[in-house]
Write a protein that holds these residues in place. Structure first.
Motif, mmCIF file in Angstrom:
data_model
loop_
_atom_site.group_PDB
_atom_site.id
_atom_site.type_symbol
_atom_site.label_atom_id
_atom_site.label_comp_id
_atom_site.label_asym_id
_atom_site.label_seq_id
_atom_site.Cartn_x
_atom_site.Cartn_y
_atom_site.Cartn_z
ATOM 1 N N MET A 1 40.895 38.183 19.943
ATOM 2 C CA MET A 1 42.007 37.898 20.840
ATOM 3 C C MET A 1 43.102 37.182 20.053
ATOM 4 O O MET A 1 42.856 36.114 19.500
ATOM 5 N N SER A 2 44.284 37.734 20.011
ATOM 6 C CA SER A 2 45.348 37.196 19.180
ATOM 7 C C SER A 2 45.936 35.922 19.766
ATOM 8 O O SER A 2 46.382 35.042 19.051
ATOM 9 N N THR A 3 45.951 35.795 21.116
ATOM 10 C CA THR A 3 46.488 34.609 21.757
ATOM 11 C C THR A 3 45.572 33.426 21.480
ATOM 12 O O THR A 3 44.353 33.553 21.483
ATOM 13 N N GLU A 4 46.174 32.222 21.247
ATOM 14 C CA GLU A 4 45.380 31.031 21.004
ATOM 15 C C GLU A 4 44.440 30.796 22.188
ATOM 16 O O GLU A 4 44.836 30.892 23.348
ATOM 17 N N LEU A 5 43.205 30.465 21.872
ATOM 18 C CA LEU A 5 42.184 30.366 22.899
ATOM 19 C C LEU A 5 42.250 28.989 23.566
ATOM 20 O O LEU A 5 41.538 28.054 23.200
ATOM 21 N N THR A 6 43.133 28.877 24.545
ATOM 22 C CA THR A 6 43.231 27.690 25.382
ATOM 23 C C THR A 6 43.224 28.132 26.831
ATOM 24 O O THR A 6 43.493 29.297 27.149
ATOM 25 N N ARG A 7 42.961 27.202 27.723
ATOM 26 C CA ARG A 7 42.957 27.555 29.139
ATOM 27 C C ARG A 7 44.344 28.003 29.585
ATOM 28 O O ARG A 7 44.483 28.928 30.391
ATOM 29 N N GLN A 8 45.371 27.361 29.072
ATOM 30 C CA GLN A 8 46.735 27.734 29.451
ATOM 31 C C GLN A 8 47.061 29.150 28.994
ATOM 32 O O GLN A 8 47.652 29.941 29.743
ATOM 33 N N ALA A 9 46.666 29.488 27.767
ATOM 34 C CA ALA A 9 46.920 30.840 27.265
ATOM 35 C C ALA A 9 46.166 31.876 28.100
ATOM 36 O O ALA A 9 46.687 32.962 28.402
ATOM 37 N N LEU A 10 44.938 31.543 28.489
ATOM 38 C CA LEU A 10 44.161 32.465 29.319
ATOM 39 C C LEU A 10 44.792 32.636 30.695
ATOM 40 O O LEU A 10 44.792 33.730 31.262
ATOM 41 N N SER A 11 45.349 31.559 31.223
ATOM 42 C CA SER A 11 46.028 31.635 32.519
ATOM 43 C C SER A 11 47.228 32.571 32.457
ATOM 44 O O SER A 11 47.505 33.316 33.410
ATOM 45 N N GLN A 12 47.929 32.572 31.355
ATOM 46 C CA GLN A 12 49.071 33.472 31.185
ATOM 47 C C GLN A 12 48.618 34.930 31.133
ATOM 48 O O GLN A 12 49.278 35.818 31.688
ATOM 49 N N LEU A 13 47.482 35.171 30.491
ATOM 50 C CA LEU A 13 46.934 36.528 30.475
ATOM 51 C C LEU A 13 46.520 36.968 31.879
ATOM 52 O O LEU A 13 46.725 38.115 32.268
ATOM 53 N N ASP A 14 45.954 36.051 32.632
ATOM 54 C CA ASP A 14 45.574 36.368 34.017
ATOM 55 C C ASP A 14 46.790 36.767 34.844
ATOM 56 O O ASP A 14 46.727 37.698 35.657
ATOM 57 N N ALA A 15 47.894 36.080 34.643
ATOM 58 C CA ALA A 15 49.095 36.354 35.429
ATOM 59 C C ALA A 15 49.626 37.756 35.175
ATOM 60 O O ALA A 15 50.242 38.367 36.062
ATOM 61 N N ALA A 16 49.379 38.285 33.970
ATOM 62 C CA ALA A 16 49.875 39.620 33.621
ATOM 63 C C ALA A 16 48.843 40.720 33.848
ATOM 64 O O ALA A 16 49.123 41.889 33.601
ATOM 65 N N ASP A 397 38.409 31.512 35.052
ATOM 66 C CA ASP A 397 37.078 31.319 35.637
ATOM 67 C C ASP A 397 36.027 31.241 34.540
ATOM 68 O O ASP A 397 35.115 30.400 34.593
ATOM 69 N N ILE A 398 36.142 32.115 33.558
ATOM 70 C CA ILE A 398 35.179 32.127 32.452
ATOM 71 C C ILE A 398 35.271 30.816 31.669
ATOM 72 O O ILE A 398 34.247 30.201 31.331
ATOM 73 N N TRP A 399 36.488 30.398 31.379
ATOM 74 C CA TRP A 399 36.694 29.133 30.665
ATOM 75 C C TRP A 399 36.046 27.977 31.433
ATOM 76 O O TRP A 399 35.282 27.188 30.866
ATOM 77 N N ASP A 400 36.344 27.875 32.726
ATOM 78 C CA ASP A 400 35.837 26.763 33.532
ATOM 79 C C ASP A 400 34.321 26.811 33.666
ATOM 80 O O ASP A 400 33.656 25.768 33.662
ATOM 81 N N ALA A 401 33.752 28.014 33.774
ATOM 82 C CA ALA A 401 32.298 28.143 33.881
ATOM 83 C C ALA A 401 31.613 27.645 32.610
ATOM 84 O O ALA A 401 30.603 26.921 32.682
ATOM 85 N N VAL A 402 32.152 28.013 31.462
ATOM 86 C CA VAL A 402 31.548 27.577 30.203
ATOM 87 C C VAL A 402 31.720 26.075 30.014
ATOM 88 O O VAL A 402 30.836 25.393 29.479
ATOM 89 N N GLU A 403 32.836 25.518 30.492
ATOM 90 C CA GLU A 403 33.017 24.066 30.417
ATOM 91 C C GLU A 403 31.957 23.349 31.246
ATOM 92 O O GLU A 403 31.424 22.305 30.837
ATOM 93 N N LYS A 404 31.645 23.885 32.424
ATOM 94 C CA LYS A 404 30.580 23.303 33.245
ATOM 95 C C LYS A 404 29.240 23.408 32.519
ATOM 96 O O LYS A 404 28.435 22.465 32.533
ATOM 97 N N LEU A 405 28.989 24.549 31.895
ATOM 98 C CA LEU A 405 27.757 24.736 31.138
ATOM 99 C C LEU A 405 27.677 23.735 29.992
ATOM 100 O O LEU A 405 26.634 23.099 29.769
ATOM 101 N N ARG A 406 28.780 23.555 29.267
ATOM 102 C CA ARG A 406 28.806 22.603 28.146
ATOM 103 C C ARG A 406 28.515 21.184 28.628
ATOM 104 O O ARG A 406 27.737 20.442 28.013
ATOM 105 N N GLU A 407 29.121 20.819 29.743
ATOM 106 C CA GLU A 407 28.921 19.465 30.278
ATOM 107 C C GLU A 407 27.458 19.242 30.676
ATOM 108 O O GLU A 407 26.874 18.189 30.402
ATOM 109 N N ILE A 408 26.858 20.243 31.315
ATOM 110 C CA ILE A 408 25.459 20.124 31.737
ATOM 111 C C ILE A 408 24.531 19.988 30.533
ATOM 112 O O ILE A 408 23.585 19.192 30.536
ATOM 113 N N LEU A 409 24.807 20.762 29.491
ATOM 114 C CA LEU A 409 23.993 20.684 28.283
ATOM 115 C C LEU A 409 24.208 19.360 27.551
ATOM 116 O O LEU A 409 23.255 18.734 27.068
ATOM 117 N N HIS A 410 25.455 18.924 27.456
ATOM 118 C CA HIS A 410 25.791 17.711 26.707
ATOM 119 C C HIS A 410 25.217 16.465 27.372
ATOM 120 O O HIS A 410 24.757 15.534 26.682
#
Length: 426
Positions: A1-16, A397-410
Motif C-alpha cells: 500500500m503506497s499510502t502511509e499506514l495511519t488511521r487517518q490515511a485509511l479513513s481517506q481511502l474509505d471515503a473514496a 474498522d480493521i485498524w481499530d480491531a487490531v488496536e483492540k487486539l494489541r491492547e488485549i495482548l499487551h
C-alpha cells in the motif's frame, strides 16, 4: 500500500471507496466491529420488514391463497436463479432450499448413482481431512447406508481423506466416484483453484461437488466456466440471509435428467398436487427439493441477495483482498511478539475472505475481543478467525480491531477467569 499506514490515511481511502455506501444497507450495533460475517452475516435493512409482511399480510390476510397470489410456490426457484447468476449458473440450475447438509446428501447420492451406472467399480468418496466436519459426516453416513442396504459381498463404498492438492491428485484413480471439496476452507480460508481441480477430477473419471459455504458472495465463482458437476452452500454468511436461512443446491444442466432424488418428497414430484401414489420426479430444478418450503426465511434471503446482486463482485473481491492484507500487516507489525501465527495463505489466488491466526490461548483472546466489541470467532485447534465482509467493513474498522487486539495482548486482559469459560457455540 503506497499510502502511509495511519488511521487517518485509511479513513481517506474509505471515503473514496465505491463500496462504502453499502454499509448503510445493514444494521449493526453501535461500538461494534463485526468480523464474523463469514459465520453469520449482518442484518440487512428491510429484512425484518419483509418478514413482517409475509407474516402479517401474506399469511395473516392472504392465508393459504398466498401460495398462488404471493408467489410462494415459485420462490425457491426465483431466488435460485438470482443466486445462480452470482455463481456462474444458468437459469434453472439453482434452487434455494433445505440445508447445506441435506443438499450435500442429495448431490452425493446422485453422483454415486450416476457412477454406479457408468462406472460401477468406482466406490470411493474422496474429501478433505480438514473439510467442514458435516461434509465428512454426511459422506461417511451415506457410504454406511448404501453398504448396509447392499446385497453385494466383498465390495463396499468408502470415504477416503486427502490433505492437500498433491495427495488429492495422487488419490485420483479409477476407484474414485466423486470428490467433495470446500472451495474455501472454513478454518484457514485457503481456497482451491476450482478450474484446475475440476479438470483434474474429470480427467480421472470422477465427478465433483463444490461446497461454496465460505465462497458464495465473497469470491468470484463461475461454476459453468469451471465445468463443475454439483455445488451446495448456505445463504446466511456473506449473502446475509439470516440465521439458519435456507441453503442452495446447483446442478449442472447436463446432469438434470439423471439427478436421482434420494429424498423424494412431494415438492420434487412432477405434479405434486395430483397426489399420485407413485413418484415421478419433476423435469426441472424442482426435483432438487424435498418438502414444503419455509416462506418467511426465504423472503428474508431475497433482501440480502438483492444487495449482493447490486454490488460489483470484482470490487468486492478487490476490497476483500486489500482488507485481509491490511489485517495481516497490522497484526504482524503491531501485535508482534505475542505468539500469533498466521494460518491463512498470503497469496491472493489461494485464499477466500476470512483470515485466521493460531494462538495457544485463542479462545480466551477471542472472548476478550468480543467483550470489547470486536466480534470474531474461534475454531479448534487454537484458531482465531476473522471474517472480512467488504460491504459493511471499512479500513478503519480493521485498524481499530487490531488496536483492540494489541491492547488485549499487551495488558494480558484475556487472562481474566471468565474468558476461559467455553460457550456452547464458539
Amino acid at each position: 500500500m503506497s499510502t502511509e499506514l495511519t488511521r487517518q490515511a485509511l479513513s481517506q481511502l474509505d471515503a473514496a471507496d465505491p463500496l462504502t455506501a453499502f454499509a448503510d444497507r445493514f444494521i449493526l450495533p453501535e461500538d461494534t466491529i463485526y468480523l464474523d460475517g463469514n459465520s453469520l452475516g449482518a442484518l440487512p435493512k428491510g429484512a425484518a420488514e419483509r418478514a413482517a409482511q409475509v407474516v402479517s399480510e401474506e399469511w395473516g390476510q392472504g392465508l393459504i391463497r398466498s401460495w398462488n397470489t404471493a408467489g410462494w410456490f415459485d420462490l425457491p426457484l426465483k431466488l435460485g436463479d438470482k443466486l445462480g447468476s452470482l455463481l456462474g449458473g444458468k437459469p434453472n440450475e439453482t434452487a434455494i432450499t433445505d440445508t447445506t447438509t441435506l443438499n450435500l446428501f442429495k448431490a452425493l447420492a446422485s453422483a454415486l448413482r450416476t457412477q454406479k451406472t457408468d462406472a460401477p467399480q468406482r466406490r470411493v468418496i474422496l474429501t478433505e481431512r480438514d473439510n467442514f466436519p458435516t461434509d465428512i459426516y454426511i459422506a461417511e453416513g451415506l457410504a454406511d447406508l448404501v453398504n448396509s442396504l447392499s446385497q453385494e459381498t466383498g465390495v463396499a463404498y468408502e470415504v477416503k481423506l486427502i490433505d492437500d492438492e498433491a495427495s488429492l491428485r495422487a488419490a485420483l484413480d479409477d476407484s474414485v466416484a466423486v470428490v467433495a471439496l470446500s472451495h474455501v476452507n472454513y478454518r484457514t480460508g485457503a481456497m482451491w483453484n476450482m478450474d484446475e481441480i475440476t479438470a483434474a477430477i474429470h480427467a480421472s473419471g470422477a465427478l465433483v461437488i463444490w461446497d461454496l459455504a465460505h465462497a458464495a458472495g465473497a469470491v468470484p465463482v463461475d461454476l459453468n466456466a469451471a465445468n463443475a458437476d454439483y455445488a451446495v452452500g448456505c445463504t446466511y454468511k456473506y449473502l446475509n440471509g439470516g440465521p439458519g436461512s435456507p441453503a442452495f443446491i446447483w446442478v449442472n444442466a447436463r446432469h438434470h435428467e439423471r439427478f436421482w432424488q434420494p429424498l423424494s418428497g412431494w415438492w420434487s414430484h412432477n405434479k405434486p398436487f395430483e397426489m399420485s401414489q407413485s413418484y415421478t420426479p419433476a423435469n426441472d430444478i424442482r426435483r432438487f427439493m424435498c418438502g414444503t418450503q419455509p416462506m418467511t426465511s426465504l423472503a428474508m434471503v431475497e433482501v440480502g441477495l438483492d444487495i449482493a446482486l447490486e454490488a460489483d463482485m470484482a470490487q468486492v473481491r478487490a476490497k476483500s483482498l486489500e482488507l485481509v492484507d491490511l489485517f495481516i500487516n497490522l497484526v504482524e507489525t503491531r501485535c508482534a511478539g505475542y505468539g500469533l501465527e498466521l494460518v491463512t495463505p498470503r497469496e491472493h489466488a489461494a485464499r477466500g475472505s476470512h483470515v485466521s491466526f493460531r494462538h495457544e490461548h485463542g479462545y480466551e483472546i477471542i472472548a476478550a475481543l468480543i467483550d470489547q466489541g470486536v466480534i470474531g470467532d474461534y475454531r479448534e485447534p487454537e484458531v482465531l478467525r476473522f471474517g472480512i465482509t467488504p460491504l459493511y467493513l471499512s479500513r478503519t474498522d480493521i485498524w481499530d480491531a487490531v488496536e483492540k487486539l494489541r491492547e488485549i495482548l499487551h495488558t494480558n486482559a484475556w487472562q481474566r477467569e471468565e474468558y476461559a469459560v467455553r460457550n456452547a457455540v464458539t
